[in-house]
Design a protein around this motif. Structure first.
Motif, PDB file in Angstrom:
ATOM      1  N   ASP A  51       2.165  -2.835  -6.508  1.00  0.00           N
ATOM      2  CA  ASP A  51       3.338  -2.814  -5.656  1.00  0.00           C
ATOM      3  C   ASP A  51       3.940  -4.217  -5.562  1.00  0.00           C
ATOM      4  O   ASP A  51       3.232  -5.213  -5.533  1.00  0.00           O
ATOM      5  CB  ASP A  51       2.909  -2.360  -4.259  1.00  0.00           C
ATOM      6  CG  ASP A  51       3.988  -1.606  -3.558  1.00  0.00           C
ATOM      7  OD1 ASP A  51       4.265  -0.477  -3.978  1.00  0.00           O
ATOM      8  OD2 ASP A  51       4.568  -2.166  -2.601  1.00  0.00           O
ATOM      9  N   ASP A  53       5.253  -5.800  -3.170  1.00  0.00           N
ATOM     10  CA  ASP A  53       4.879  -6.596  -1.997  1.00  0.00           C
ATOM     11  C   ASP A  53       3.568  -7.362  -2.170  1.00  0.00           C
ATOM     12  O   ASP A  53       3.406  -8.437  -1.619  1.00  0.00           O
ATOM     13  CB  ASP A  53       4.742  -5.690  -0.768  1.00  0.00           C
ATOM     14  CG  ASP A  53       6.102  -5.384  -0.173  1.00  0.00           C
ATOM     15  OD1 ASP A  53       6.998  -6.227  -0.310  1.00  0.00           O
ATOM     16  OD2 ASP A  53       6.251  -4.296   0.412  1.00  0.00           O
TER      17      ASP A  53
ATOM     18  N   SER B 167       7.308   0.296  14.391  1.00  0.00           N
ATOM     19  CA  SER B 167       8.171   1.099  13.516  1.00  0.00           C
ATOM     20  C   SER B 167       9.570   0.509  13.374  1.00  0.00           C
ATOM     21  O   SER B 167      10.263   0.803  12.402  1.00  0.00           O
ATOM     22  CB  SER B 167       8.292   2.519  14.051  1.00  0.00           C
ATOM     23  OG  SER B 167       7.049   3.135  14.059  1.00  0.00           O
TER      24      SER B 167
ATOM     25  N   GLU D  71       0.657  -2.369  10.640  1.00  0.00           N
ATOM     26  CA  GLU D  71      -0.408  -1.738   9.845  1.00  0.00           C
ATOM     27  C   GLU D  71      -0.556  -2.403   8.483  1.00  0.00           C
ATOM     28  O   GLU D  71      -1.653  -2.599   7.978  1.00  0.00           O
ATOM     29  CB  GLU D  71      -0.099  -0.257   9.621  1.00  0.00           C
ATOM     30  CG  GLU D  71      -0.111   0.596  10.869  1.00  0.00           C
ATOM     31  CD  GLU D  71       1.208   0.579  11.600  1.00  0.00           C
ATOM     32  OE1 GLU D  71       2.056  -0.279  11.284  1.00  0.00           O
ATOM     33  OE2 GLU D  71       1.402   1.413  12.496  1.00  0.00           O
ATOM     34  N   LEU D  72       0.600  -2.749   7.900  1.00  0.00           N
ATOM     35  CA  LEU D  72       0.591  -3.304   6.558  1.00  0.00           C
ATOM     36  C   LEU D  72      -0.275  -4.558   6.498  1.00  0.00           C
ATOM     37  O   LEU D  72      -1.040  -4.774   5.564  1.00  0.00           O
ATOM     38  CB  LEU D  72       2.023  -3.637   6.153  1.00  0.00           C
ATOM     39  CG  LEU D  72       2.198  -4.010   4.704  1.00  0.00           C
ATOM     40  CD1 LEU D  72       1.792  -2.851   3.819  1.00  0.00           C
ATOM     41  CD2 LEU D  72       3.639  -4.395   4.419  1.00  0.00           C
ATOM     42  N   TYR D  76      -3.473  -5.433   4.260  1.00  0.00           N
ATOM     43  CA  TYR D  76      -3.516  -6.672   3.474  1.00  0.00           C
ATOM     44  C   TYR D  76      -4.810  -7.422   3.713  1.00  0.00           C
ATOM     45  O   TYR D  76      -5.520  -7.813   2.799  1.00  0.00           O
ATOM     46  CB  TYR D  76      -2.401  -7.626   3.927  1.00  0.00           C
ATOM     47  CG  TYR D  76      -1.143  -7.579   3.105  1.00  0.00           C
ATOM     48  CD1 TYR D  76      -1.148  -7.237   1.765  1.00  0.00           C
ATOM     49  CD2 TYR D  76       0.073  -7.933   3.689  1.00  0.00           C
ATOM     50  CE1 TYR D  76       0.018  -7.215   1.047  1.00  0.00           C
ATOM     51  CE2 TYR D  76       1.261  -7.918   2.974  1.00  0.00           C
ATOM     52  CZ  TYR D  76       1.225  -7.557   1.643  1.00  0.00           C
ATOM     53  OH  TYR D  76       2.370  -7.542   0.944  1.00  0.00           O
ATOM     54  N   ASP D 175       0.118   6.419   7.642  1.00  0.00           N
ATOM     55  CA  ASP D 175      -0.340   5.049   7.371  1.00  0.00           C
ATOM     56  C   ASP D 175      -0.876   4.943   5.957  1.00  0.00           C
ATOM     57  O   ASP D 175      -0.810   3.889   5.324  1.00  0.00           O
ATOM     58  CB  ASP D 175      -1.452   4.649   8.354  1.00  0.00           C
ATOM     59  CG  ASP D 175      -0.881   4.225   9.688  1.00  0.00           C
ATOM     60  OD1 ASP D 175       0.363   4.082   9.765  1.00  0.00           O
ATOM     61  OD2 ASP D 175      -1.641   4.047  10.641  1.00  0.00           O
ATOM     62  N   LEU D 178       0.972   3.275   3.283  1.00  0.00           N
ATOM     63  CA  LEU D 178       1.034   1.817   3.140  1.00  0.00           C
ATOM     64  C   LEU D 178      -0.011   1.299   2.152  1.00  0.00           C
ATOM     65  O   LEU D 178       0.056   0.170   1.702  1.00  0.00           O
ATOM     66  CB  LEU D 178       0.829   1.149   4.496  1.00  0.00           C
ATOM     67  CG  LEU D 178       1.884   1.525   5.524  1.00  0.00           C
ATOM     68  CD1 LEU D 178       1.499   0.998   6.892  1.00  0.00           C
ATOM     69  CD2 LEU D 178       3.227   0.966   5.111  1.00  0.00           C
ATOM     70  N   SER D 180      -0.221   1.938  -0.670  1.00  0.00           N
ATOM     71  CA  SER D 180       0.362   1.733  -1.996  1.00  0.00           C
ATOM     72  C   SER D 180       0.373   0.257  -2.376  1.00  0.00           C
ATOM     73  O   SER D 180       0.347  -0.055  -3.556  1.00  0.00           O
ATOM     74  CB  SER D 180       1.769   2.334  -2.054  1.00  0.00           C
ATOM     75  OG  SER D 180       2.582   1.764  -1.088  1.00  0.00           O
ATOM     76  N   ASN D 189       3.383   6.046  -3.072  1.00  0.00           N
ATOM     77  CA  ASN D 189       3.351   5.223  -4.269  1.00  0.00           C
ATOM     78  C   ASN D 189       3.883   6.017  -5.470  1.00  0.00           C
ATOM     79  O   ASN D 189       4.713   5.534  -6.237  1.00  0.00           O
ATOM     80  CB  ASN D 189       1.885   4.798  -4.502  1.00  0.00           C
ATOM     81  CG  ASN D 189       1.726   3.863  -5.682  1.00  0.00           C
ATOM     82  OD1 ASN D 189       1.995   4.254  -6.798  1.00  0.00           O
ATOM     83  ND2 ASN D 189       1.303   2.625  -5.419  1.00  0.00           N
TER      84      ASN D 189
END
Ligand SMILES: Nc1ncnc2c1ncn2[C@@H]1O[C@H](COP(=O)(O)OP(=O)(O)OP(=O)(O)O)[C@@H](O)[C@H]1O
Ligand SMILES: Nc1ncnc2c1ncn2[C@@H]1O[C@H](COP(=O)(O)OP(=O)(O)OP(=O)(O)O)[C@@H](O)[C@H]1O
Ligand SMILES: [Mg+2]
Ligand SMILES: [Mg+2]
Lengths: 261, 241, 259, 243, 259
Positions: A51, A53, B167, D71-72, D76, D175, D178, D180, D189
């Motif tokens: 991805d 990001d 969000s 969440e991202l 990470y 969630d 995310l 992906s 994805n």
């Protein structure tokens, strides 16, 4: 380090540079090119999809060794990763609705070269400024085009930044913005799809040093040996016309970088 | 000239995006909460049409990612040219308004389910006592059911509130400049993603920390009957309601 | 305690089943104004269910209910279940019928005083100050004045029961349904509560009282109903019933012997 | 129309199989996350309800951080942090080079830790709905703490928690989109890739949304069945039937 | 009913306050094995709180509790509050003390039968089949055999109370604490339950019974304690207390008159 296998990452969602086929395998200009380069370097290549990001952090974390994802060579990026010689340099242009007021923008169908030197570029920019006065321009955020548009049009037009290129196209079609500015290779393939049937390139194609060196492969800063291997292979591929051949196959135009210093 | 990365610049750029984030949040949570009340009313109704509609609504908005909802609402509806001549375009033409609408529609589906959970936990005995003195409908809801249900639903609802704060980051999809969008832009320009995102994360954490505290305080205020008697003040200062 | 001839509450042929189990098998009663009717019966005989049917907390499967000459309109739902036809009417009638639940059912999120003024202020829309004054007088009467700002969960069983009685009285109902109103009280308080109930009877209120206090049935009420397995097994004035003991079952019941 | 069938079909040029595989991946990773979340979440709820101040603070900190951070970011941190840890550990054993944490595992742990903070709140809310007397009754017969939890508290908490858990499941399902960023091919994805590779954004977003809806309706069935199952011991006043 | 001289339960100087309000002001009692002690007192006098302190459901502010010669270890928490020092010990002792709650507190997610076997199977780890057989016998005895698969919310008040009694008995406790065990029962069942309790006394179990049934206090128990405002106002054999009526308060209490 003795490089026998190299792992190359791409997004797999940026047709025609790189894309995913329905069976999950990767394809596209950069895949073909990379296969050719690896043949030249006599290393085994593995591809993985990553991805956008997480791309640069993953490279630095060691998840893979090379990025080939239409990555423009910029000074900011050079602070965190190393680049090979460019393997492509693409023109960029504005796109709007066929039925829109800008469809008749002067210079449509021509190509102009901008150097980034204000005096040299002035005549072209002034014409564009006149035409775009009061309009809304969409661009993908964090690209090499941001600086060009901000420097020359911010005072007379509204500039809206989108996460992906697809979104500015959709907003042109929806009528929320007047034109989008992006890579020509992207527009060429995007316009082939029914969703964008109403869109066309307006104004001149812009090429030249203003877009920097072009697109190159990215490496961890420590891996200079690998980078040099790629640079050499790219120089060879440009020299024997492989890049041009693949470029015509995928983009229907030649994106071979003009000057290889 | 290379513009180089600076933490202070980043901080102030993120700070400048804070009002947008807060506004998105406040508007969407209030509108969403009101919509949720209507939906939960329909959901609990004995009228099949109403409850069917509410079920469908909850199903769709809870069942799909907000990202997809927002994408289809903003870009999808935008493709229909005839909408441009209707009042709906007044909302759809504005990025901000569309983002608020998408967020509100989504949270309404979730909140409705949360409120329903709270309602189910109200002891039936106390509802009966209300009916027995001739309460019904809205009065029963307002005086007996809602206060108890609110108390039950608050922990779950605080989660929903906090989720909404986060969000709002999806509004960057429709090019509203809020914290995450700005952070992503900086991160992609200078390629120091983790650091910038962590800083942005800290912004959300602070907002959410404050919100969680406030809800916790509210929860405490609403449940004197569940606590042991405090050593001081056996008599509440005011008679509420 | 002589009952006037006006009928305050008339219940006709109430039937109720839970699943397979028929709890009420057609029960009827006419309560004249000022009547105090004791409802006796062994545990599980359907006494609570009967009271709950009267103000439609439990919807009867059959039967009709007439309060002060007004029949509660019922209709049959598609699935065959009876249901009230007019929610408004039911609400209005319920606000005229007081109910003291066997398990008290105080509102846990309100203090005792708030429990008492809830109905008068919000259902009957009487002025708040007046309601508070009246509620405090009632609390005084049941000996809870010093507990008015307590939450139900902080009170003893007997205190909760008295609060429940006071809450029902605060609505000034015409008809009162009591479900074992003295079960959690000590003899002293039982005496006091019975005195309150007697004075209510003298004011002309109609009362149906489920009770296990034989002394109440004998001395305060003017009519006794004995339920057995969902049917009225014996019915009459206390004198008749307790003297003659015609029903063998009633006799066993009262004497506290197992049959 | 024919074009659509070709595009989404199961033939060689169709994306059907690819998307179906992604849907299965979404289910698998969400299930794993839910299990991790239930485990961690019940501990956190327990800590938050504990009389011990330190435990309470720790529980509060957990829910504040994991609910409060995007969440991202958490994904990470788990992914890169986890990978760094694995690599460092491997070096101790003389294994050179990068050893990635499998993206499935990283995703399941990341989403699971987030889900735990939501589940903790749901459990805590349900706990307060239990009639205190029933817990006292358990203490009165000398049930040890753990057994009390297992036999009396947990079943009742589950009873009240089902609607809330339905919400958490939905959240985790989304969630999972995310993940992906770690390269795991789940619905989001796959839709992104299909869209980017064909420039058919609407079609693939609608298809992606529909896949989520299908998963939702399947899981709704499970939750509704659960609700109906526990409703047996409830007494609902007339006219307030939930479903 | 003669009590053996072995002390089964000894409670010393229990104090408990809720907020400002001191509910128990130093209560002591020694129960010998086989003793049946009735605890009388007006509503709110602290009877339930006293029982709840004995098995530490409410932690006393002061005092000590000794069960079958074993003292429950207590320690003082930083905030000055007393607390049990050893959770295991408390659990073990509690499993030997049966308790019937004033509000029954049946587990709402289990059927009656499940309620009964829960403790024996899971706390005492007795074989399941044996427990079920014993539970069914107990349910037979309290007249609930046909309700064994009902959930508590589907049962009448009296049925719930009997289920609660049976649940406590299923644990075969040495000491039993009953909090108004017959409040929801009709006279017939009261007789039956008192018979059960009498037979328990004859088996040598020790019982503390909060009750408002004077007949029980008089005829079944061998000792009566009268609580008033958190203190023991009168204490002795039923004959002494009920005949002499030395305490004016106790006299008022029993006669059901208001003072
Ligand atoms: N959790 C609590 N918080 C505050 N006060 C309490 C609490 N529990 C009980 N009390 C008060 O303590 C006093 C004694 O209560 P307790 O339940 O022991 O009375 P009781 O003798 O059992 O009365 P009853 O016969 O009515 O059951 C009451 O005045 C009550 O209001
Ligand atoms: N909701 C319900 N579902 C199923 N059965 C029920 C329900 N409510 C009551 N019953 C059954 O109906 C019967 C009558 O119950 P009810 O509460 O009317 O008895 P009661 O005469 O008030 O007894 P008690 O004196 O013990 O309070 C009981 O056998 C009970 O098990
Ligand atoms: Mg009853
Ligand atoms: Mg008590």
């Amino acid at each position: 380090k003795d490089w026998k296998t190299v792992t190359i990452a791409l997004e797999g969602a940026y047709e025609p540079w790189n894309l995913t086929k329905p069976d999950g395998t990767l394809d596209g200009f950069e895949i073909d090119l990379a296969k050719d380069l690896c043949g030249r370097m006599k290393v085994e290549c593995k591809f993985i999809a990553q991805d956008w990001d997480g791309m640069i952090p993953s490279l630095n974390a060691g998840k893979f060794d090379v990025i080939m994802d239409a990555l423009s060579i910029t000074d900011e990026r050079k602070q965190v990763i190393a680049f090979s010689k460019p393997y492509a340099a693409t023109p960029a242009s504005f796109a709007g609705l066929k039925s829109g007021p800008l469809a008749t923008l002067a210079g449509t169908g021509t190509t102009v070269t901008l150097t980034g030197d204000a005096a040299h570029d002035k005549p072209v920019v002034d014409k564009l400024r006149e035409a775009l006065k009061g309009k809304t321009i969409g661009i993908q955020s964090a690209t090499v085009y941001t600086k060009f548009l901000n420097d020359n049009f911010k005072d007379i037009a509204t500039i809206t930044e989108y996460k992906t290129s697809a979104e500015h196209d959709l907003d042109v079609t929806a009528g929320r913005i007047d034109v989008a500015f992006d890579d020509d290779t992207y527009f060429t393939s995007a316009f082939a799809k029914p969703d964008n049937a109403e869109m066309m390139v307006v104004g001149p194609e812009i090429v030249g040093p203003i877009w920097g060196e072009g697109e190159g492969a990215g490496f961890r800063k420590a891996d200079t040996d690998l980078r040099d291997m790629f640079s050499k292979a790219i120089t060879d591929a440009i020299a024997d016309g492989t890049v041009k051949k693949l470029s015509l196959k995928w983009f229907k135009l030649d994106v071979t970088p003009v000057s290889v210093p | 000239m290379i513009s180089s990365f600076s933490w202070t610049d980043t901080f102030f750029q993120l700070l400048a995006a804070l009002p947008n984030t807060l506004l998105l949040f406040i508007l969407s949570i209030s509108i969403g909460c009101i919509m949720a009340l209507g939906i939960v009313w329909m959901r609990m109704s004995r009228n099949r049409l109403l409850s069917g509609f509410a079920r469908g609504y909850i199903f769709v908005f809870r069942g799909t990612p907000l990202l997809i909802q927002m994408f289809l609402l903003f870009y999808g509806l935008g493709q229909f040219r005839f909408l441009h001549d209707t009042p709906a375009w007044w909302v759809l033409s504005s990025r901000f308004a569309t983002a608020v609408l998408a967020l509100a529609l989504c949270t309404a589906g979730y909140s409705a389910e949360i409120f329903r959970g709270g309602l189910l936990a109200v002891p039936s005995r106390e509802i009966e006592a209300g009916r027995a003195i001739g309460m019904s409908g809205f009065l029963l809801l307002r005086r007996i059911v809602a206060p108890i249900a609110l108390r039950q639903a608050l922990p779950a609802y605080s989660t929903e509130i906090v989720l909404m704060v986060k969000s709002t980051s999806l509004a960057s999809l429709v090019a509203v400049a809020e914290i995450t969008g700005v952070a992503a832009k900086i991160a992609h320009t200078y390629y120091s993603s983790i650091g910038v995102f962590l800083l942005a994360g800290a912004f959300y954490l602070v907002i959410n920390f404050i919100i969680i505290r406030i809800v916790g305080l509210l929860e405490y205020r609403l449940s004197p009957h569940l606590r042991l008697m405090p050593a001081r003040a056996q008599t509440p200062r005011t008679i509420v309601g | 305690m002589a009952a006037s001839s006006e009928i305050a509450l008339s219940v006709r042929n109430i039937r109720k089943r839970f699943g397979q189990h028929e709890v009420l098998k057609g029960i009827s009663v006419d309560a004249h104004q000022g009547d105090v009717i004791s409802i006796l019966g062994s545990s599980g005989s359907g006494k609570s269910t009967f009271l709950r049917c009267i103000n439609l907390l439990e919807t009867p499967d059959e039967g009709e209910i007439v309060v002060a000459g007004e029949k509660i309109a019922m209709r049959r739902h598609r699935n065959g279940q009876l249901e009230p036809a007019n929610g408004r009417q039911v609400d209005r009638i319920r606000s005229e019928i007081g109910m003291v639940f066997q398990s008290f059912n105080l509102w846990s999120h309100m203090t005792v005083l708030q429990n008492l003024i809830e109905g008068p202020v919000h259902v009957q829309r009487r002025p708040r100050a007046e309601c508070i004054a009246e509620a405090e007088a009632l609390l005084e009467r049941v000996g809870l004045a010093d507990r008015r700002h307590y939450y139900p969960s902080h009170m003893s069983g007997g205190q909760q029961q008295r609060a429940a009685i006071a809450r029902a009285l605060a609505m000034r109902p015409k008809v009162m349904l009591f479900d074992e109103p003295t079960s959690a009280l000590d003899p002293e308080l039982v005496g006091e509560v019975l005195r309150v109930m007697r004075s209510l009877a003298e004011e002309g209120r109609t009362m149906l009282v489920v009770t296990h206090e034989m002394s109440f049935a004998r001395n305060v009420s003017n009519r006794v109903m004995f339920l057995h397995k969902g049917e009225v097994e014996a019915d009459g004035s206390p004198d008749e019933l307790f003297k003659d003991m015609k029903s063998e079952r009633f006799k066993n019941f009262v004497s506290g012997q197992q049959h | 129309m024919l074009y659509l069938i070709n595009l989404l079909g199961f033939s060689k040029e169709g994306w059907g199989l690819y998307l179906l595989g992604a849907a299965l991946m979404t289910v698998a990773v969400t299930l794993a996350a839910l299990v991790i979340g239930a485990f961690v979440g019940s501990f956190v709820a327990w800590a938050k309800l504990s009389r011990n101040l330190t435990a309470r603070i720790a529980g509060d900190a957990y829910t504040t951080i994991f609910r409060g951070m995007p969440e991202l970011l958490i994904i990470y941190v788990v992914f890169f942090g986890g990978s760094a840890a694995v690599t460092a550990a491997a070096e101790q054993f003389g294994i050179e080079g990068f050893l990635g944490m499998p993206s499935f595992l990283a995703g399941a742990i990341g989403v699971g830790l987030i889900s735990a903070s939501y589940q903790a709140e749901v459990f805590r809310g349900s706990f307060t709905a239990i009639v205190p007397g029933e817990i006292e009754a358990a203490r009165a017969i000398g049930m040890p703490r753990l057994m009390r939890f297992r036999r009396i508290i947990a079943p009742q908490v589950m009873r009240f928690a089902i609607p809330g858990l339905g919400n958490v499941w939905q959240l985790s399902l989304k969630d999972s989109a995310l993940i992906s960023v770690t390269g795991l091919v789940e619905i989001m994805n796959a839709s992104n890739k299909a869209a980017g590779s064909t420039h058919q954004f609407f079609i693939f977003y609608i298809v992606g949304g529909t896949l989520y809806l299908i998963l939702t309706s399947l899981s709704n069935r499970v939750f509704n069945a659960g609700e109906a199952h526990v409703a047996k011991s409830f007494r609902r006043p007339a006219g307030m039937q939930g479903s």
